[in-house]
Design a protein around this motif. Structure first.
Motif, PDB file in Angstrom:
ATOM      1  N   PRO A  19       0.801  -1.229   0.000  1.00  0.00           N
ATOM      2  CA  PRO A  19       0.000   0.000   0.000  1.00  0.00           C
ATOM      3  C   PRO A  19       0.838   1.285   0.000  1.00  0.00           C
ATOM      4  CG  PRO A  19      -0.856  -1.544   1.621  1.00  0.00           C
ATOM      5  CD  PRO A  19       0.418  -2.128   1.095  1.00  0.00           C
ATOM      6  N   ARG A  20       2.047   1.220   0.539  1.00  0.00           N
ATOM      7  CA  ARG A  20       2.912   2.405   0.564  1.00  0.00           C
ATOM      8  C   ARG A  20       3.899   2.427  -0.603  1.00  0.00           C
ATOM      9  NH1 ARG A  20       5.631   2.168   6.020  1.00  0.00           N
ATOM     10  NH2 ARG A  20       6.593   4.091   5.304  1.00  0.00           N
ATOM     11  N   GLY A  21       3.702   1.552  -1.585  1.00  0.00           N
ATOM     12  CA  GLY A  21       4.577   1.535  -2.759  1.00  0.00           C
ATOM     13  C   GLY A  21       5.992   1.120  -2.402  1.00  0.00           C
ATOM     14  N   SER A  22       6.962   1.865  -2.910  1.00  0.00           N
ATOM     15  CA  SER A  22       8.364   1.523  -2.676  1.00  0.00           C
ATOM     16  C   SER A  22       8.901   2.107  -1.377  1.00  0.00           C
ATOM     17  CB  SER A  22       9.223   2.021  -3.843  1.00  0.00           C
ATOM     18  OG  SER A  22       9.244   3.436  -3.866  1.00  0.00           O
ATOM     19  N   ARG A  23       8.075   2.828  -0.624  1.00  0.00           N
ATOM     20  CA  ARG A  23       8.567   3.501   0.577  1.00  0.00           C
ATOM     21  C   ARG A  23       9.231   2.553   1.584  1.00  0.00           C
ATOM     22  NH1 ARG A  23       5.826   8.553   3.190  1.00  0.00           N
ATOM     23  NH2 ARG A  23       6.153   9.064   1.023  1.00  0.00           N
ATOM     24  N   PRO A  24       8.671   1.361   1.889  1.00  0.00           N
ATOM     25  CA  PRO A  24       9.372   0.472   2.827  1.00  0.00           C
ATOM     26  C   PRO A  24      10.777   0.091   2.335  1.00  0.00           C
ATOM     27  CG  PRO A  24       7.115  -0.255   2.547  1.00  0.00           C
ATOM     28  CD  PRO A  24       7.364   0.813   1.523  1.00  0.00           C
ATOM     29  N   ALA A  25      10.901  -0.150   1.051  1.00  0.00           N
ATOM     30  CA  ALA A  25      12.206  -0.497   0.489  1.00  0.00           C
ATOM     31  C   ALA A  25      13.150   0.700   0.577  1.00  0.00           C
ATOM     32  CB  ALA A  25      12.058  -0.952  -0.960  1.00  0.00           C
ATOM     33  N   ASP A  26      12.656   1.886   0.255  1.00  0.00           N
ATOM     34  CA  ASP A  26      13.482   3.094   0.328  1.00  0.00           C
ATOM     35  C   ASP A  26      13.933   3.375   1.760  1.00  0.00           C
ATOM     36  OD1 ASP A  26      13.292   3.578  -2.426  1.00  0.00           O
ATOM     37  OD2 ASP A  26      11.430   4.726  -2.168  1.00  0.00           O
TER      38      ASP A  26
END
Length: 68
Positions: A19-26
């Motif tokens: 749901p937060r897109g790539s933010r967790p990876a970033d």
């Protein structure tokens, strides 16, 4: 004369449908960089995942987690 591409080590995988897109990876990559590890996020279209990778081998990774 061709040069070989540097090997990358996948440190973590994050599904692209989060749901937060790539933010967790970033955020994970930023935390790794804060600890002095050369890391960045790439998108693997085949597996539909964001990969947090480093150019340097990581001591906790298995050789099967290498990608080029």
């Amino acid at each position: 004369m061709a040069t070989a591409a540097p090997a990358h080590t996948v440190l973590e995988r994050f599904r692209a449908g989060h749901p937060r897109g790539s933010r967790p990876a970033d955020e994970y990559a930023a935390a790794q960089r804060a600890q002095g590890r050369d890391s960045h996020v790439v998108m693997d279209l085949r597996s539909d995942q964001f990969l947090m990778v480093t150019r340097h081998p990581h001591p906790l990774t298995r050789p099967t987690e290498r990608c080029t």
